[in-house]
Design an enzyme around this catalytic site. Structure first.
Site, PDB file in Angstrom:
ATOM      1  N   TYR A  58       0.845  -1.206   0.000  1.00 52.70           N
ATOM      2  CA  TYR A  58       0.000   0.000   0.000  1.00 52.70           C
ATOM      3  C   TYR A  58       0.878   1.253   0.000  1.00 52.70           C
ATOM      4  CZ  TYR A  58      -3.793  -3.181   1.422  1.00 52.70           C
ATOM      5  OH  TYR A  58      -4.707  -4.206   1.498  1.00 52.70           O
ATOM      6  N   SER A 197     -12.952  -4.745   1.617  1.00 51.92           N
ATOM      7  CA  SER A 197     -13.957  -4.064   0.774  1.00 51.92           C
ATOM      8  C   SER A 197     -15.364  -4.371   1.305  1.00 51.92           C
ATOM      9  CB  SER A 197     -13.829  -4.464  -0.704  1.00 51.92           C
ATOM     10  OG  SER A 197     -12.528  -4.183  -1.193  1.00 51.92           O
ATOM     11  N   GLN A 201     -16.293  -1.049  -1.633  1.00 53.47           N
ATOM     12  CA  GLN A 201     -15.524   0.166  -1.953  1.00 53.47           C
ATOM     13  C   GLN A 201     -16.419   1.413  -1.984  1.00 53.47           C
ATOM     14  OE1 GLN A 201     -12.914  -0.772  -5.331  1.00 53.47           O
ATOM     15  NE2 GLN A 201     -11.468  -1.668  -3.866  1.00 53.47           N
TER      16      GLN A 201
HETATM   17  N1  LIG Z   1      -6.192  -8.304   1.109  1.00 51.23           N
HETATM   18  C1  LIG Z   1      -6.565  -7.726  -0.014  1.00 51.23           C
HETATM   19  O1  LIG Z   1      -6.308  -8.229  -1.119  1.00 51.23           O
HETATM   20  C2  LIG Z   1      -7.310  -6.421   0.089  1.00 51.23           C
HETATM   21  C3  LIG Z   1      -7.933  -5.876  -1.063  1.00 51.23           C
HETATM   22  C4  LIG Z   1      -8.644  -4.684  -0.907  1.00 51.23           C
HETATM   23  C5  LIG Z   1      -8.717  -4.060   0.337  1.00 51.23           C
HETATM   24  N2  LIG Z   1      -8.076  -4.604   1.427  1.00 51.23           N
HETATM   25  C6  LIG Z   1      -8.120  -3.967   2.763  1.00 51.23           C
HETATM   26  O2  LIG Z   1      -9.473  -3.715   3.102  1.00 51.23           O
HETATM   27  C7  LIG Z   1      -9.655  -2.330   3.398  1.00 51.23           C
HETATM   28  C8  LIG Z   1     -11.057  -1.910   3.015  1.00 51.23           C
HETATM   29  O3  LIG Z   1     -11.370  -2.234   1.665  1.00 51.23           O
HETATM   30  P1  LIG Z   1     -11.578  -1.112   0.545  1.00 51.23           P
HETATM   31  O4  LIG Z   1     -10.952   0.135   0.971  1.00 51.23           O
HETATM   32  O5  LIG Z   1     -11.227  -1.733  -0.749  1.00 51.23           O
HETATM   33  O6  LIG Z   1     -13.185  -0.930   0.479  1.00 51.23           O
HETATM   34  P2  LIG Z   1     -14.312  -0.459   1.522  1.00 51.23           P
HETATM   35  O7  LIG Z   1     -13.800  -0.478   2.894  1.00 51.23           O
HETATM   36  O8  LIG Z   1     -15.503  -1.264   1.178  1.00 51.23           O
HETATM   37  O9  LIG Z   1     -14.592   1.039   1.043  1.00 51.23           O
HETATM   38  C9  LIG Z   1     -13.872   2.116   1.564  1.00 51.23           C
HETATM   39  C10 LIG Z   1     -14.458   3.421   1.032  1.00 51.23           C
HETATM   40  O10 LIG Z   1     -15.860   3.499   1.320  1.00 51.23           O
HETATM   41  C11 LIG Z   1     -16.217   4.833   1.677  1.00 51.23           C
HETATM   42  N3  LIG Z   1     -16.730   4.787   3.057  1.00 51.23           N
HETATM   43  C12 LIG Z   1     -16.127   4.276   4.174  1.00 51.23           C
HETATM   44  N4  LIG Z   1     -16.892   4.417   5.261  1.00 51.23           N
HETATM   45  C13 LIG Z   1     -18.027   5.025   4.854  1.00 51.23           C
HETATM   46  C14 LIG Z   1     -19.194   5.456   5.505  1.00 51.23           C
HETATM   47  N5  LIG Z   1     -19.383   5.259   6.826  1.00 51.23           N
HETATM   48  N6  LIG Z   1     -20.166   6.064   4.782  1.00 51.23           N
HETATM   49  C15 LIG Z   1     -20.012   6.265   3.446  1.00 51.23           C
HETATM   50  N7  LIG Z   1     -18.920   5.886   2.757  1.00 51.23           N
HETATM   51  C16 LIG Z   1     -17.925   5.268   3.452  1.00 51.23           C
HETATM   52  C17 LIG Z   1     -14.936   5.653   1.558  1.00 51.23           C
HETATM   53  O11 LIG Z   1     -14.857   6.191   0.239  1.00 51.23           O
HETATM   54  P3  LIG Z   1     -15.552   7.592  -0.241  1.00 51.23           P
HETATM   55  O12 LIG Z   1     -15.837   8.413   0.959  1.00 51.23           O
HETATM   56  O13 LIG Z   1     -14.510   8.204  -1.139  1.00 51.23           O
HETATM   57  O14 LIG Z   1     -16.754   7.151  -1.007  1.00 51.23           O
HETATM   58  C18 LIG Z   1     -13.852   4.619   1.734  1.00 51.23           C
HETATM   59  O15 LIG Z   1     -12.614   4.961   1.156  1.00 51.23           O
HETATM   60  C19 LIG Z   1      -8.519  -1.621   2.643  1.00 51.23           C
HETATM   61  O16 LIG Z   1      -8.225  -0.349   3.183  1.00 51.23           O
HETATM   62  C20 LIG Z   1      -7.395  -2.612   2.831  1.00 51.23           C
HETATM   63  O17 LIG Z   1      -6.802  -2.459   4.109  1.00 51.23           O
HETATM   64  C21 LIG Z   1      -7.394  -5.786   1.306  1.00 51.23           C
END
Ligand SMILES: NC(=O)c1ccc[n+]([C@@H]2O[C@H](COP(=O)([O-])OP(=O)(O)OC[C@H]3O[C@@H](n4cnc5c(N)ncnc54)[C@H](OP(=O)(O)O)[C@@H]3O)[C@@H](O)[C@H]2O)c1
Length: 322
Positions: A58, A197, A201
């Site tokens: 990251y 996610s 996302q």
């Molecule tokens: N192991 C893997 O292969 C892998 C892959 C992907 C992710 N991950 C991990 O999982 C974590 C989370 O996944 P992700 O970031 O892909 O997706 P996510 O958590 O589903 O989505 C995050 C996004 O959703 C929005 N959000 C968050 N909380 C909110 C709320 N309360 N109300 C409205 N919108 C909200 C924000 O974007 P906006 O405000 O811009 O809309 C935020 O950047 C990552 O940070 C990473 O640490 C791991």
């Protein structure tokens, strides 16, 4: 906050914090975000979040640095989780990369060290030999994997000769694959499924629609944000809103509560703002009634997005229109 009912050295909060966004330009959050990222971490700590997930990939190490600095002395109180990106995960490479991650995080030990994805060529016997040594010298607490199927997760455990505590996989109302076998295994064997996610996302926040898709390279490449799929998601978002209204909550909070019904599941949403981490943490307290859960399951099943190969030309078209 609620915690996973498992015997672990430190408690794992049901809502953790994902930090891919930290130091990663591809989310499009701009230069101010680094300061906000630190505020997000501090607020998460205040709210009882004890699981902080990062990875060496990251921001090419920047996420680990930002997270470690923001946690400061509280690093010792929480579960700091990182991941090795397994390009050539031979035992000595695994060891050297863990040392580098720990240095960037500023920790003496990484509480949960995960293999970011299965390597198609290098077997887990080799990788887990490195992990075992890291545990033996105390540089790593628990070992985890990510994006593993059940068979390979169990194989990794056999190779390590100890529990591989967690499997971090994509799991949300729009990606329910882990319900088939990973979550039942976690419940039966005392393991943890870490849902990444968990808000699709941000798809499940209801904040975006066909005329207002999110910016940033990550989500421009995510088929859920194609205008067609945002349109197809209208009913699902409407159901989330309906349940949310009954709890004085938001669609995102209900989408998280849906996942947390499983005792051995934790969700690690990322956050673009402090208010989001506040809402996400509060979602751990929401108990969905059976009829609400059933309505969410039905709505999730009815959502049929265009994905896979069929989505590729549409993604390219959407990109070139910008
Ligand atoms: N192991 C893997 O292969 C892998 C892959 C992907 C992710 N991950 C991990 O999982 C974590 C989370 O996944 P992700 O970031 O892909 O997706 P996510 O958590 O589903 O989505 C995050 C996004 O959703 C929005 N959000 C968050 N909380 C909110 C709320 N309360 N109300 C409205 N919108 C909200 C924000 O974007 P906006 O405000 O811009 O809309 C935020 O950047 C990552 O940070 C990473 O640490 C791991």
């Amino acid at each position: 906050m609620r915690y996973v009912p498992l015997d672990t050295p430190k408690p794992n909060s049901k809502i953790g914090l994902g930090t891919w966004q930290f130091g990663s330009r591809e989310w499009g959050y701009g230069p101010d975000y680094e300061q906000r990222a630190a505020q997000i971490v501090r607020r998460a700590l205040e709210l009882g979040v004890t699981l902080f997930d990062t990875a060496e990939i990251y921001g090419f190490g920047r996420s680990e640095r930002i997270l470690g600095a923001a946690l400061g002395d509280d690093r010792a109180k929480v579960v700091v989780a990182s991941k090795i990106f397994p390009v050539l995960p031979l035992a000595p490479v695994v060891q050297q990369r863990a040392v580098a991650s720990a240095a960037r995080l500023g920790v003496a030990g990484i509480d949960l060290y995960q293999v970011h994805q299965p390597n198609p060529v290098v077997a887990d016997t080799t990788t887990m030999r490195g992990m075992r040594t890291l545990q033996d010298v105390g540089l790593v607490g628990e070992v985890g994997v990510s994006n593993y199927g059940l068979r390979r997760w169990r194989f990794a455990e056999a190779a390590l000769g100890r529990r591989v505590l967690s499997n971090q996989v994509r799991y949300s109302m729009v990606d329910r694959g882990p319900e088939k076998d990973l979550i039942p295994y976690a419940e039966q064997a005392g393991r943890i499924v870490i849902a990444y996610s968990p808000l699709g996302q941000g798809f499940l926040s209801g904040r975006y629609d066909a005329r207002n898709p999110p910016a940033g390279a990550v989500r421009r490449a995510n088929p859920y944000f194609l205008p067609e799929n945002l349109e197809r998601g209208t009913e699902l978002i409407a159901t989330l809103r309906e349940v949310a209204d009954a709890h004085d909550a938001t669609p995102s909070q209900i989408a998280l509560a849906y996942l947390l019904r499983h005792p051995n599941v934790v969700a690690i949403p990322g956050a673009s703002a402090v208010e989001q981490v506040e809402r996400n943490a509060a979602a751990a307290e929401i108990d969905l009634a059976d009829d609400e859960y059933a309505a969410l399951v039905t709505a999730a099943h009815a959502f049929r997005p265009v994905t896979g190969l069929a989505a590729v030309p549409k993604l390219i078209r959407a990109r070139t229109r910008k």
